[in-house]
Design a protein around this motif. Structure first.
Motif, short mmCIF file in Angstrom:
data_model
loop_
_atom_site.label_atom_id
_atom_site.label_comp_id
_atom_site.label_asym_id
_atom_site.label_seq_id
_atom_site.Cartn_x
_atom_site.Cartn_y
_atom_site.Cartn_z
N PRO A 47 0.79 -1.24 0.00
CA PRO A 47 0.00 0.00 0.00
C PRO A 47 0.83 1.29 0.00
O PRO A 47 0.51 2.22 -0.75
CB PRO A 47 -0.83 -0.11 1.28
CG PRO A 47 -0.92 -1.59 1.55
CD PRO A 47 0.36 -2.18 1.05
N ALA A 48 1.90 1.37 0.78
CA ALA A 48 2.65 2.64 0.84
C ALA A 48 3.42 2.91 -0.45
O ALA A 48 3.73 4.06 -0.76
CB ALA A 48 3.62 2.64 2.02
N ASN A 49 3.71 1.88 -1.20
CA ASN A 49 4.41 2.07 -2.47
C ASN A 49 3.45 2.33 -3.62
O ASN A 49 3.85 2.75 -4.70
CB ASN A 49 5.28 0.86 -2.79
CG ASN A 49 6.47 0.76 -1.86
OD1 ASN A 49 7.39 1.55 -1.96
ND2 ASN A 49 6.43 -0.17 -0.93
N ARG A 50 2.19 2.09 -3.36
CA ARG A 50 1.16 2.16 -4.40
C ARG A 50 1.04 3.55 -5.05
O ARG A 50 1.01 3.65 -6.28
CB ARG A 50 -0.17 1.70 -3.79
CG ARG A 50 -1.36 1.75 -4.70
CD ARG A 50 -1.34 0.59 -5.68
NE ARG A 50 -2.36 0.73 -6.67
CZ ARG A 50 -3.47 -0.01 -6.74
NH1 ARG A 50 -3.66 -0.98 -5.86
NH2 ARG A 50 -4.35 0.18 -7.68
N ILE A 80 6.52 2.16 7.12
CA ILE A 80 7.72 2.14 6.28
C ILE A 80 7.70 0.85 5.47
O ILE A 80 7.79 -0.25 6.03
CB ILE A 80 9.00 2.20 7.13
CG1 ILE A 80 9.03 3.46 7.96
CG2 ILE A 80 10.25 2.03 6.26
CD1 ILE A 80 9.63 4.66 7.33
N GLU A 81 7.57 1.00 4.19
CA GLU A 81 7.46 -0.18 3.34
C GLU A 81 8.46 -0.12 2.19
O GLU A 81 8.26 -0.71 1.14
CB GLU A 81 6.02 -0.29 2.79
CG GLU A 81 5.00 -0.42 3.91
CD GLU A 81 3.56 -0.50 3.42
OE1 GLU A 81 3.34 -0.55 2.19
OE2 GLU A 81 2.66 -0.50 4.27
N SER A 82 9.52 0.63 2.40
CA SER A 82 10.50 0.80 1.34
C SER A 82 11.87 0.98 2.00
O SER A 82 11.98 1.68 3.01
CB SER A 82 10.11 2.03 0.54
OG SER A 82 11.12 2.34 -0.37
N THR A 83 12.91 0.36 1.44
CA THR A 83 14.21 0.46 2.12
C THR A 83 14.77 1.88 2.08
O THR A 83 15.59 2.24 2.91
CB THR A 83 15.25 -0.52 1.54
OG1 THR A 83 15.41 -0.23 0.15
CG2 THR A 83 14.83 -1.97 1.70
N ASP A 84 14.32 2.70 1.09
CA ASP A 84 14.83 4.07 1.10
C ASP A 84 14.20 4.92 2.20
O ASP A 84 14.62 6.04 2.43
CB ASP A 84 14.73 4.74 -0.28
CG ASP A 84 13.47 4.40 -1.01
OD1 ASP A 84 12.50 5.15 -0.89
OD2 ASP A 84 13.44 3.35 -1.70
N LYS A 85 13.19 4.37 2.89
CA LYS A 85 12.59 5.11 4.00
C LYS A 85 13.06 4.56 5.35
O LYS A 85 12.62 5.03 6.40
CB LYS A 85 11.06 5.01 3.95
CG LYS A 85 10.45 5.36 2.62
CD LYS A 85 9.98 6.78 2.57
CE LYS A 85 9.42 7.10 1.21
NZ LYS A 85 9.52 8.47 0.84
N LEU A 86 13.88 3.52 5.36
CA LEU A 86 14.32 2.93 6.63
C LEU A 86 15.16 3.93 7.43
O LEU A 86 15.96 4.66 6.85
CB LEU A 86 15.19 1.68 6.36
CG LEU A 86 14.48 0.42 5.86
CD1 LEU A 86 15.51 -0.66 5.55
CD2 LEU A 86 13.48 -0.09 6.90
N1 UDP Z 1 6.38 5.78 -0.06
C1 UDP Z 1 6.87 4.58 -0.43
N2 UDP Z 1 7.18 3.69 0.52
C2 UDP Z 1 7.03 3.95 1.84
C3 UDP Z 1 6.56 5.19 2.21
C4 UDP Z 1 6.25 6.11 1.23
O1 UDP Z 1 7.02 4.32 -1.62
O2 UDP Z 1 7.35 3.08 2.66
C5 UDP Z 1 6.05 6.70 -1.13
C6 UDP Z 1 4.83 7.53 -0.81
O3 UDP Z 1 3.68 6.88 -1.20
C7 UDP Z 1 5.07 8.75 -1.69
C8 UDP Z 1 6.57 8.81 -1.85
O4 UDP Z 1 7.08 7.61 -1.32
O5 UDP Z 1 4.52 8.58 -2.98
C9 UDP Z 1 7.20 10.00 -1.22
O6 UDP Z 1 7.19 9.87 0.15
P1 UDP Z 1 7.51 11.12 1.08
O7 UDP Z 1 6.31 11.97 1.12
O8 UDP Z 1 8.06 10.61 2.35
O9 UDP Z 1 8.59 11.99 0.25
P2 UDP Z 1 10.17 11.92 0.02
O10 UDP Z 1 10.68 13.21 0.56
O11 UDP Z 1 10.76 10.73 0.69
O12 UDP Z 1 10.33 11.89 -1.49
#
Ligand code: UDP
Ligand code: UDP
Length: 462
Positions: A47-50, A80-86
């Motif tokens: 869902p969070a990557n959607r 947090i569903e993405s390694t770039d958000k860890l």
């Molecule tokens: N997102 C994601 N995985 C996650 C959390 C967020 O892909 O675990 C997506 C989120 O849906 C949004 C995008 O990453 O479309 C940007 O997230 P954020 O608002 O944190 O912005 P950033 O500054 O990291 O680009």
């Protein structure tokens, strides 16, 4: 053979990218490329990557399904569903392993889909290959790496080379590639530290095993770029490697109306173009962690080089301070948001890229005819940097002392790339490589042909 009633005249491909921007982006390009090859595509995510995926594929007729991401993984904040958000890359392994908890849901949904010809998924989701086998569906693995890096990792591990050398900086060569000098430092943990007791080591062994049972390995590269390494993979390892890239050259999606307004950094690049001031683009991908000390040295080096630069600072941007931005405002721009990197690299005033050498960044730089100043940080980036500098000769490399790149040394390399003779050489060379890249993805080119054949082969399996 499947029963005739379920026979689908068009191949139906299921894609499952790993949750990290550097792994999602190339597979979204692939999704679009598969449509161009008349396949139908279903893509799995969480869902969070959607939202990111929906937006990136908004023009395209692709079914997107999200699976609930596992909750309560120790150390990983919910959402947090993405390694770039860890919060830290030290959580990578827990994250990657936890994805296996999605397997029952994945399999349930897989059974509800129309006949699936093939599953293409990331090696970090290697449990999906098991699911494919269970349902008799061929699978293709994706590791987001060059054939060069895959081949070197394989050769080094089968020959036990990493365990032979005491010192991490003692040079050695590989039997299959005697012209390449390596040290253990060219590999990431656990190989650089020779730590076979590391859980990461077991994880990597599991990946190798799982991949060897796949129908093929999809490589985001093109044959003409690295023929010896592609041939090596096909001769020495399983599964067969299929070069179908550079995926970043797949036709772009139509720009969303809201994005058509030029963002401030593109406007700034336009201004630099009008002034005739070549720009160095500085970015280290979606995951790099940069220490405050290192950040200060980068700022110093860029400032002293007197070169114009556009610096995308992701995780650590707040530590830079407003005085710096004030001092450099005529010549430099610091951006802390997510940018469209491809669009920046394609801007004609961008004439150099200080890059961590993530493989997507390398390919995007090649395709935009921009030479690289290589600053590898983690994963297989050391190998990519070697390839860029020594093998395809489209870049120069910064040098570190005691693990830090000092401002003075960075300044000199930046000037060499942007103004020096060596910079001109690699700039000339990258144009030739870019042309070969464009030819490979044209109808009739090597990558186009490989993907067409692969789709046919897979269709025949069903
Ligand atoms: N997102 C994601 N995985 C996650 C959390 C967020 O892909 O675990 C997506 C989120 O849906 C949004 C995008 O990453 O479309 C940007 O997230 P954020 O608002 O944190 O912005 P950033 O500054 O990291 O680009
Ligand atoms: N990227 C981007 N905007 C950003 C940061 C990254 O578009 O602000 C894209 C970049 O163009 C590339 C991917 O994210 O396609 C990063 O992949 P790469 O392999 O270069 O590095 P990683 O992030 O995996 O370390």
């Amino acid at each position: 053979m499947s029963p005739l009633s379920s026979y689908n005249p068009e191949p139906h491909v299921v894609l499952f990218p790993f949750m990290a921007k550097g792994h999602i982006i190339p597979l979204l390009h692939l999704a679009r490329l598969l449509l161009d090859h008349r396949a139908t595509v279903t893509l799995f995510t969480t869902p969070a990557n959607r939202p990111y995926i929906d937006q990136s594929l908004s023009d395209d007729d692709i079914t997107i399904i999200d699976l609930p991401f596992p909750v309560n993984i120790p150390g990983i904040p919910s959402g947090i569903e993405s390694t770039d958000k860890l919060p830290s890359m030290s959580l990578f392994l827990s994250f990657a392993k936890a994805t296996k908890l999605m397997q029952p849901n994945f399999e349930n949904l897989l059974q509800t889909l129309p006949h699936v010809s093939c599953i293409i998924s990331d090696q970090f989701l290697h449990w999906t290959f098991e699911s494919a086998t269970k349902f008799g569906i061929p699978s293709l693995g994706f590791n987001g790496m060059s054939a060069y890096s895959s081949a070197i990792c394989r050769d080094a591990s089968v020959n036990g080379l990493l365990s032979l050398h005491e010192s991490p900086d003692e040079p050695f060569t590989l039997t299959s590639f005697p012209w390449i000098k390596l040290t253990r430092n060219d590999f990431d943990y656990p190989f650089n530290k020779r730590d076979p007791s590391s859980p990461l080591f077991d994880f990597i062994v599991d990946i190798y095993k799982a991949l060897s049972n796949c129908y093929g390995l999809l490589v985001n590269s093109f044959y003409e770029l690295e023929p010896l390494f592609v041939d090596y993979l096909n001769r020495e390892s399983k599964p067969k490697a299929f070069c179908v890239g550079p995926l970043c050259l797949t036709r772009p999606q139509k720009v969303e109306p809201v994005l058509q307004n030029k963002c401030r950094w593109i406007q700034w690049l336009d201004k630099k173009l009008a002034q005739g001031n070549p720009v160095l683009y500085v970015a280290f991908g979606s995951q790099a962690e940069i220490s405050p000390t290192q950040l200060t040295e980068i700022a110093g080096g860029l400032e002293e080089s007197k070169v114009s630069f556009l610096w995308v600072v992701r995780k650590s941007g707040t530590e830079l301070g407003e005085e710096f931005e004030d001092r450099i405002k005529e010549r430099g721009m610091v951006v802390k948001e997510w940018v469209d990197q491809k669009r920046i690299l394609e801007h004609e005033i961008v004439q150099g890229f200080l890059s961590h050498c993530g493989w997507n960044s390398v390919l995007e730089s090649i395709c935009s005819e921009v030479p690289i100043l290589a600053w590898p940080m983690m994963a297989e980036q050391q190998l990519n940097a070697k390839m860029v500098v020594e093998e395809i000769k489209i870049g120069l490399r910064v040098e570190s002392r005691n693990g830090i790149i000092e401002a003075e040394s960075l300044k000199n390399k930046v000037k060499e790339l942007m103004e020096g003779e060596n910079g001109n050489e690699v700039r000339k060379r990258v144009k030739e490589v870019a042309e070969a890249a464009r030819n490979s993805i044209k109808d009739g080119g090597s990558s186009w042909h490989t993907l067409s054949q692969l789709i046919k082969e897979i269709h025949l399996q069903n």
